[in-house]
Design a protein around this motif. Structure first.
Motif, mmCIF file in Angstrom:
data_model
loop_
_atom_site.group_PDB
_atom_site.id
_atom_site.type_symbol
_atom_site.label_atom_id
_atom_site.label_comp_id
_atom_site.label_asym_id
_atom_site.label_seq_id
_atom_site.Cartn_x
_atom_site.Cartn_y
_atom_site.Cartn_z
ATOM 1 N N ALA A 13 27.131 -27.160 -42.887
ATOM 2 C CA ALA A 13 25.839 -27.747 -42.521
ATOM 3 C C ALA A 13 24.740 -26.709 -42.331
ATOM 4 N N THR A 14 25.104 -25.466 -42.047
ATOM 5 C CA THR A 14 24.079 -24.432 -41.890
ATOM 6 C C THR A 14 23.477 -24.020 -43.233
ATOM 7 N N GLY A 15 24.244 -24.191 -44.319
ATOM 8 C CA GLY A 15 23.795 -23.699 -45.611
ATOM 9 C C GLY A 15 23.854 -22.187 -45.723
ATOM 10 N N ALA A 16 24.515 -21.535 -44.784
ATOM 11 C CA ALA A 16 24.561 -20.069 -44.763
ATOM 12 C C ALA A 16 25.325 -19.515 -45.964
ATOM 13 N N GLU A 17 24.881 -18.360 -46.418
ATOM 14 C CA GLU A 17 25.577 -17.650 -47.483
ATOM 15 C C GLU A 17 26.549 -16.616 -46.917
ATOM 16 N N ARG A 18 26.232 -16.142 -45.716
ATOM 17 C CA ARG A 18 27.027 -15.086 -45.082
ATOM 18 C C ARG A 18 27.498 -15.599 -43.730
ATOM 19 N N VAL A 19 28.811 -15.449 -43.447
ATOM 20 C CA VAL A 19 29.388 -15.928 -42.191
ATOM 21 C C VAL A 19 30.211 -14.806 -41.563
ATOM 22 N N PHE A 20 29.910 -14.526 -40.314
ATOM 23 C CA PHE A 20 30.708 -13.583 -39.538
ATOM 24 C C PHE A 20 31.484 -14.388 -38.500
ATOM 25 N N VAL A 21 32.777 -14.102 -38.313
ATOM 26 C CA VAL A 21 33.575 -14.865 -37.368
ATOM 27 C C VAL A 21 33.996 -13.995 -36.185
ATOM 28 N N THR A 22 34.045 -14.613 -35.026
ATOM 29 C CA THR A 22 34.401 -13.902 -33.802
ATOM 30 C C THR A 22 35.484 -14.667 -33.050
ATOM 31 N N HIS A 23 36.190 -14.014 -32.210
ATOM 32 C CA HIS A 23 37.236 -14.492 -31.290
ATOM 33 C C HIS A 23 37.998 -15.730 -31.734
ATOM 34 N N GLY A 24 39.250 -15.470 -32.065
ATOM 35 C CA GLY A 24 40.149 -16.525 -32.509
ATOM 36 C C GLY A 24 40.980 -16.047 -33.682
#
Length: 348
Positions: free
Chosen positions: A292-303
Motif C-alpha cells: 500500500a505504500t508503493g515504496a520501491e525500497r524497504v528496510f526491515v527492523t526487529h523480527g
C-alpha cells in the motif's frame, strides 16, 4: 548528482541529517521524534521529544516531566530542511508512522504497527512513500491472525467456563495496548475485572484522555479470589506464575500474544491456554501494508529480518536490514521448529 539519503542509520538510531533529529533513538540525543510510548521506542535521556497528542500522556507517565511537544495526525511540520508528519500506525493508542519529506522524496518509518482494527487504537493508515522502514516482528507465513472479534470470543468463553467452575482467570497482557484492547473487547457482564497495578496505572492515563474502558478494580491487599470470585485478572506477562498471582489460588492462567501461534511456546511457559493476539502485523498484514505504500525500497527492523528481506527481494523490492535495539513483542526465544530471528545483521 545523487543526494545523501533522507534518513541514515547510526549507532544512536535512525537519523535525519537535514532535520537534525532522530526517530525512536535508543541512545540519548538532543531531539527525538517518538512513534509511541512503549519503552523500547520512547526512552529516557533525550533533550526534547515530539509525539502525537494521544501518545504524549503515556510517555510523560513513564518518563516524567520531559520536554515534550505534540503534533496532530496528518499535521505537516517543517524541521530544518524537511517536512515531517505523523500518521496512525494502529499499534496502540496514539501510535504513529513518521513521514519525512525532502524536495519531493518521501521516507516513512513505521514504528510498530498492525493493520487489523482493534476497536481501541486509531486504525492504520497507509502512507505513500519511496522508502519504507518497516518492523517485521512476525515476518513469517506461520503468523496469521484471526479477527479481533473471534479472539475476544475465545477469551470470553474461557473466562465464563472458569467462572462457572469457581476459578479466577489470570490473563497475561502487556500493560499498554494489549490490556486495554482486551478490556474494550471482552464481555464485562461475565464477572468482575481486576487489574495489576501496572495495567491500572495505564488505564488511568488513557481514561484521562477520554478513552472509555469498562470498570476495573486494582488488585491491592484484600483483593483476591474470595473477594472477587470468577474474576478476570489482567496482569503483565511477568506476573504469571508469580507470588503476586498466587493470591488467586488455583486460578486458570493464560497469555495473549502473537507468539501463541507457535507450537510449544505455550507448553514451555506451563500454560494450559493461550490466545493468539498481537498488536503487531502478521505476515499478510506486513505484505499488505508494504504494498500500500508503493515504496520501491524497504528496510526491515526487529523480527525475522533475514527471512523477510529475502522474501521482499523475490517480490521485486530493493530491501535491506536495519540493525536496531527495538524489541517487538517480547517472549522467550521461539521454538527450534521455527526459524528464530537472527542476531542483528550489518546495515545494508
Amino acid at each position: 548528482m545523487a543526494r545523501d539519503p533522507v534518513l541514515i542509520f547510526t549507532e544512536k538510531g535512525i537519523y535525519c541529517p537535514d532535520g537534525d533529529f532522530f526517530i525512536d533513538p535508543w541512545r540519548p540525543v538532543a531531539r527525538a521524534l517518538i512513534t509511541h510510548g512503549h519503552s523500547d521506542h520512547a526512552r529516557p535521556g533525550h533533550g526534547s521529544y515530539l509525539a502525537t497528542a494521544a501518545a504524549a500522556p503515556v510517555i510523560r507517565h513513564r518518563l516524567g516531566d520531559v520536554a515534550m511537544d505534540t503534533i496532530a495526525y496528518g499535521e505537516p511540520r517543517r524541521i530544518g530542511g524537511v517536512t515531517v508528519s505523523f500518521h496512525p500506525a494502529g499499534h496502540v493508542p496514539g501510535s504513529a508512522q513518521i513521514r519525512v519529506e525532502r524536495a519531493g522524496e518521501v521516507w516513512v518509518v513505521s514504528g510498530d504497527y498492525k493493520v487489523q482494527d482493534d476497536g481501541l487504537s486509531e486504525p492504520f493508515a497507509p502512507v505513500p512513500c519511496h522508502s519504507f522502514i518497516s518492523e517485521c516482528t512476525f515476518g513469517l507465513p506461520v503468523f496469521h491472525w484471526q479477527s479481533n472479534a473471534a479472539v475476544m470470543g475465545q477469551i470470553n468463553r474461557w473466562w465464563a467456563a472458569n467462572a462457572a467452575e469457581g476459578r479466577v482467570s489470570v490473563l497475561g497482557a502487556y500493560a499498554l495496548g494489549k490490556a486495554q484492547r482486551i478490556l474494550t473487547g471482552i464481555d464485562a457482564s461475565i464477572g468482575p475485572v481486576l487489574t495489576h497495578g501496572a495495567v491500572e496505572a495505564t488505564n488511568a492515563v488513557l481514561r484521562a484522555q477520554g478513552i472509555r474502558l469498562p470498570a476495573t478494580t486494582q488488585v491491592t491487599a484484600g483483593v483476591d479470589a474470595a473477594s472477587h470470585p470468577g474474576a478476570l485478572v489482567l496482569a503483565p506477562p511477568s506476573a504469571l506464575g508469580s507470588v503476586w498471582a498466587a493470591r488467586f489460588g488455583p486460578a486458570a492462567q493464560a497469555f495473549a500474544s502473537g507468539w501463541m501461534a507457535l507450537r510449544g511456546v505455550r507448553r514451555r511457559r506451563g500454560l494450559a491456554q493461550g490466545f493468539v493476539l498481537s498488536d503487531h502485523a502478521d505476515w499478510d498484514g506486513l505484505n499488505a501494508a508494504i504494498r500500500a505504500t508503493g515504496a520501491e525500497r524497504v528496510f526491515v527492523t526487529h523480527g525475522y529480518t533475514s527471512v523477510f528481506r529475502r522474501w521482499l527481494e523475490t517480490q521485486g523490492y530493493e530491501a535491506g536490514i536495519v540493525a536496531t535495539e527495538y524489541e517487538g513483542e517480547g517472549l522467550d526465544a521461539p521454538e527450534a521448529e521455527v526459524i528464530a530471528p537472527p542476531a542483528a545483521e550489518p546495515t545494508t
